[in-house]
Design a protein around this motif. Structure first.
Motif, PDB file in Angstrom:
ATOM      1  N   ARG A   1       0.749  -1.083  -0.132  1.00 31.71           N
ATOM      2  CA  ARG A   1      -0.191   0.354   0.074  1.00 31.71           C
ATOM      3  C   ARG A   1       0.783   1.139   0.093  1.00 31.71           C
ATOM      4  O   ARG A   1       1.824   1.436   0.367  1.00 31.71           O
ATOM      5  CB  ARG A   1      -0.726   0.061   1.108  1.00 31.71           C
ATOM      6  N   LEU A   2       0.185   2.404  -0.492  1.00 29.62           N
ATOM      7  CA  LEU A   2       0.723   3.510  -0.386  1.00 29.62           C
ATOM      8  C   LEU A   2       0.269   4.385   0.819  1.00 29.62           C
ATOM      9  O   LEU A   2      -0.923   4.746   0.693  1.00 29.62           O
ATOM     10  CB  LEU A   2       0.806   4.235  -1.781  1.00 29.62           C
ATOM     11  N   VAL A   3       1.215   4.629   1.665  1.00 32.51           N
ATOM     12  CA  VAL A   3       0.739   5.021   3.023  1.00 32.51           C
ATOM     13  C   VAL A   3       0.910   6.817   3.163  1.00 32.51           C
ATOM     14  O   VAL A   3       0.151   7.360   3.572  1.00 32.51           O
ATOM     15  CB  VAL A   3       1.350   4.413   4.280  1.00 32.51           C
ATOM     16  N   THR A   4       2.023   7.096   2.447  1.00 29.07           N
ATOM     17  CA  THR A   4       2.614   8.559   2.675  1.00 29.07           C
ATOM     18  C   THR A   4       2.883   9.023   1.104  1.00 29.07           C
ATOM     19  O   THR A   4       3.100   8.322   0.177  1.00 29.07           O
ATOM     20  CB  THR A   4       3.600   8.661   3.584  1.00 29.07           C
ATOM     21  N   ALA A   5       2.994  10.535   1.048  1.00 26.21           N
ATOM     22  CA  ALA A   5       3.605  10.990  -0.102  1.00 26.21           C
ATOM     23  C   ALA A   5       4.849  10.538  -0.719  1.00 26.21           C
ATOM     24  O   ALA A   5       5.201  10.501  -1.691  1.00 26.21           O
ATOM     25  CB  ALA A   5       3.187  12.495  -0.176  1.00 26.21           C
TER      26      ALA A   5
ATOM     27  N   ALA B   1      -4.077  10.867  -9.724  1.00 26.26           N
ATOM     28  CA  ALA B   1      -4.687  10.956  -8.447  1.00 26.26           C
ATOM     29  C   ALA B   1      -4.549   9.656  -7.865  1.00 26.26           C
ATOM     30  O   ALA B   1      -5.136   8.699  -7.969  1.00 26.26           O
ATOM     31  CB  ALA B   1      -5.946  11.235  -8.813  1.00 26.26           C
ATOM     32  N   VAL B   2      -3.698   9.695  -6.608  1.00 26.06           N
ATOM     33  CA  VAL B   2      -3.556   8.726  -5.633  1.00 26.06           C
ATOM     34  C   VAL B   2      -4.145   9.052  -4.399  1.00 26.06           C
ATOM     35  O   VAL B   2      -4.040   9.934  -3.684  1.00 26.06           O
ATOM     36  CB  VAL B   2      -1.935   8.581  -5.711  1.00 26.06           C
ATOM     37  N   GLU B   3      -5.033   7.927  -3.884  1.00 30.27           N
ATOM     38  CA  GLU B   3      -5.426   7.877  -2.633  1.00 30.27           C
ATOM     39  C   GLU B   3      -4.554   6.840  -1.876  1.00 30.27           C
ATOM     40  O   GLU B   3      -4.361   5.695  -1.979  1.00 30.27           O
ATOM     41  CB  GLU B   3      -7.062   7.143  -2.886  1.00 30.27           C
ATOM     42  N   LEU B   4      -4.276   7.591  -0.735  1.00 27.22           N
ATOM     43  CA  LEU B   4      -3.383   6.866   0.168  1.00 27.22           C
ATOM     44  C   LEU B   4      -4.072   5.714   1.028  1.00 27.22           C
ATOM     45  O   LEU B   4      -5.567   5.805   1.159  1.00 27.22           O
ATOM     46  CB  LEU B   4      -2.768   7.904   1.297  1.00 27.22           C
ATOM     47  N   ARG B   5      -3.550   4.550   1.012  1.00 28.81           N
ATOM     48  CA  ARG B   5      -4.196   3.610   1.797  1.00 28.81           C
ATOM     49  C   ARG B   5      -5.140   2.735   0.832  1.00 28.81           C
ATOM     50  O   ARG B   5      -5.815   1.967   1.638  1.00 28.81           O
ATOM     51  CB  ARG B   5      -4.734   3.956   3.134  1.00 28.81           C
ATOM     52  N   ARG B   6      -5.578   3.375  -0.045  1.00 27.18           N
ATOM     53  CA  ARG B   6      -6.261   2.498  -1.040  1.00 27.18           C
ATOM     54  C   ARG B   6      -5.625   2.279  -2.350  1.00 27.18           C
ATOM     55  O   ARG B   6      -5.683   0.884  -2.657  1.00 27.18           O
ATOM     56  CB  ARG B   6      -7.410   3.544  -1.404  1.00 27.18           C
ATOM     57  N   SER B   7      -4.766   3.143  -2.934  1.00 23.52           N
ATOM     58  CA  SER B   7      -3.971   2.826  -3.794  1.00 23.52           C
ATOM     59  C   SER B   7      -2.894   1.756  -3.352  1.00 23.52           C
ATOM     60  O   SER B   7      -2.191   1.927  -2.354  1.00 23.52           O
ATOM     61  CB  SER B   7      -3.349   3.936  -4.627  1.00 23.52           C
ATOM     62  N   ARG B   8      -2.061   0.891  -4.265  1.00 21.75           N
ATOM     63  CA  ARG B   8      -1.184   0.106  -4.083  1.00 21.75           C
ATOM     64  C   ARG B   8       0.026   0.411  -5.098  1.00 21.75           C
ATOM     65  O   ARG B   8      -0.255   0.774  -6.283  1.00 21.75           O
ATOM     66  CB  ARG B   8      -1.580  -1.182  -4.160  1.00 21.75           C
TER      67      ARG B   8
END
Length: 549
Positions: A266-270, A466-473
């Protein structure tokens, strides 16, 4: 625009990982505390009792060169004698416990305080009484063994002196007999007299030494501090075990948190988008600056300032002839809708003509409501109606009430959208809008849901993710980047935002709409000063339908 850079490993990265996975460290620390308590309960209790013995020198004692004390007693040697087999046998006899001397010797330890002639004999046992008795028994056994050794050496000297006295007495008797028969005044008499005097002197000396030894009292030492009954066990140490368990659990938790951070997809931070996804970050939204879906951001709010900066960076990155920007998401959701609408509004506030196209075709009219509600326009007609040929471009374009220079083509009503994004009609529409001047912002579906985002990107000049953190991987981000690269679209960067909470369709009030009747021949109606491009588009559509002008 921020350039990509290699992953950093500074302290902030590890602190961020700990902040995101603090619960792992907490659970591991709690488990370590519990394990320490369990180990303390399961470990056998060990009690210690110590006896202090003052070692006194005897005649046979000799100190080795370089000993720690200057006296005749070598305490290092005496400390080894305490754990010897002879002493252990005597201690076992005193204890009457039936334990072998080897086991008893393993339970005893000796310490020698510096610059003293004292031995501290410590005994370990599973009960306080056994520890006290064992320490006292070894002290008594050591002193007895030392006294017996000294007595044996003393008796040996006495026997040797008695034998020598007996020999000298016999020799002296023989000398006296020979002297009685010797001629007075002869040399033989003089020699015998001299021998008798020497023998008599030796006999007197040995007799005096023998009298001294027979009256000597043997004492190898004494107990100056007897063993006491221990009140608490020396092992296990409860606080030490619990503290060690907590430290081990904390270290294990930190390692697990780092491993989870390292292998988390998961992508958690920028920073994850920039460092792990290798995508430049154009803007970062937080919970305070993330807009709501029921309204476009105000230009001077927290989010408005973020999108104004995004607009400036986008304009600085575009080439002079670039007009079309596609905004797509890396995961399913409304992130691309949010970014595209606010970016178009920010561009339009500069006075430029901007067209926002909602290209995420809906499955129902209700799905089109968020974009229409954000900009205050009607949900239909829209792009699906335009591509299906039911309306013309002039009918699909709607002006927003608050930003006159921003026009919108919503996603439109429910329609069969198969193949519409790859149709020539879409290409002609974008070509007509490009001829009108200004900018075109396309809100595309996510790259993970369909190939429409890639198709739209192939018609655009630049793209924004557009990247949603904790949703995008991370694999989805890498796949989106690869899709855009394969069609030759320049990726400007990513807009990062927290995970969005979108109202459920049942909570969205569908606007009342009246679908226009299908018209295979859209009339070239005037479009607020954009009549020529609209007529050209109508002519193209007629030729594609087989009509003649």
């Amino acid at each position: 625009m921020e350039a990509p850079r290699p992953a950093s490993a500074d302290i902030s990265h590890y602190l961020g990982a700990l902040r995101r996975h603090w619960w792992i460290a907490l659970v591991a620390t709690g488990a370590g505390l519990g394990a320490g308590a369990v180990v303390t309960q399961t470990m056998p209790k060990v009690y210690e009792s110590a006896t202090s013995v003052l070692v006194q020198s005897v005649d046979q004692d000799t100190n080795a060169q370089g000993g720690r004390t200057k006296g005749a007693v070598n305490l290092d040697t005496e400390a080894q004698l305490v754990g010897s087999g002879a002493v252990a046998v005597k201690a076992g006899t005193l204890l009457r416990s039936g334990i072998s001397p080897v086991e008893l010797a393993r339970s005893v330890s000796v310490q020698v305080p510096a610059n003293t002639t004292v031995l501290v004999i410590t005994f370990q046992a599973d009960t306080p009484q056994k520890a006290q008795a064992g320490s006292h028994a070894f002290a008594e056994a050591y002193l007895r063994n030392r006294e017996e050794t000294a007595r044996y050496q003393l008796d040996k000297q006495i026997r040797s002196l008695n034998l020598k006295v007996k020999q000298l007495t016999g020799a002296l008797t023989g000398i006296n007999a020979r002297l009685a028969s010797a001629v007075p005044g002869s040399p033989t008499e003089s020699n015998l007299l001299s021998l008798r005097n020497n023998s008599q002197n030796q006999l007197n000396s040995l007799t005096g030494r023998l009298n001294e030894l027979t009256t000597t009292t043997v004492g190898g030492g004494s107990i100056i501090s007897d063993a006491r009954l221990p009140e608490t066990p020396s092992s296990p140490n409860t606080w030490l075990n619990i503290g060690a368990g907590a430290m081990i659990g904390l270290l294990l938790g930190l390692c697990l948190a780092y491993l989870r951070e390292r292998f988390d997809r998961r992508l958690v931070t920028a920073a994850d988008v920039r460092d792990r996804g290798r995508v430049p970050v154009l803007a970062t939204l937080d919970e305070r600056s993330t807009p709501h879906f029921d309204d476009v951001l105000q230009p001077y709010g927290p989010g408005g300032r973020v999108f104004n900066r995004l607009r400036n960076e986008v304009l600085a990155s575009l080439e002079p002839d670039d007009q079309i920007i596609v905004v797509t998401g890396t995961s399913r959701g409304s992130a691309s809708t949010l970014v595209a609408a606010n970016l178009a509004a920010a561009l339009a506030r500069t006075g430029s003509d901007v067209v926002l196209i909602g290209a995420h075709l809906p499955d129902s009219v209700v799905d089109a409501a968020p974009l229409a509600r954000m900009l205050g326009v009607s949900a239909v007609p829209g792009l699906s109606d335009l591509l299906a040929g039911r309306v013309g471009l002039s009918r699909a374009l709607q002006r927003t009430p608050r930003i006159p220079s921003l026009r919108v083509i919503t996603t439109g009503g429910a329609a069969t959208a198969a193949g519409l994004m790859q149709s020539q009609r879409l290409k002609d529409t974008l070509q007509a809008l490009r001829g009108q001047g200004g900018y075109v912002v396309i809100e595309a579906p996510s790259t993970s849901s369909s190939a429409d985002a890639q198709s739209l990107a192939s018609l655009a000049d630049a793209a924004i993710l557009a990247v949603e953190l904790r949703r995008s991987r991370r694999p989805a981000l890498e796949d989106a980047t690869e899709q855009l690269q394969r069609v030759g679209t320049r990726l400007l960067g990513a807009v990062v935002m927290p995970r969005l909470t979108v109202p459920r369709p049942s909570e969205i009030e569908a606007p009342a709409v009246t679908l226009p009747a299908p018209s295979p021949r859209p009339s070239p109606a005037k479009d607020d000063g954009h009549e020529a491009p609209t007529q050209q588009l109508a002519a193209v559509l007629k030729r594609r339908d087989g009509d003649t002008k």
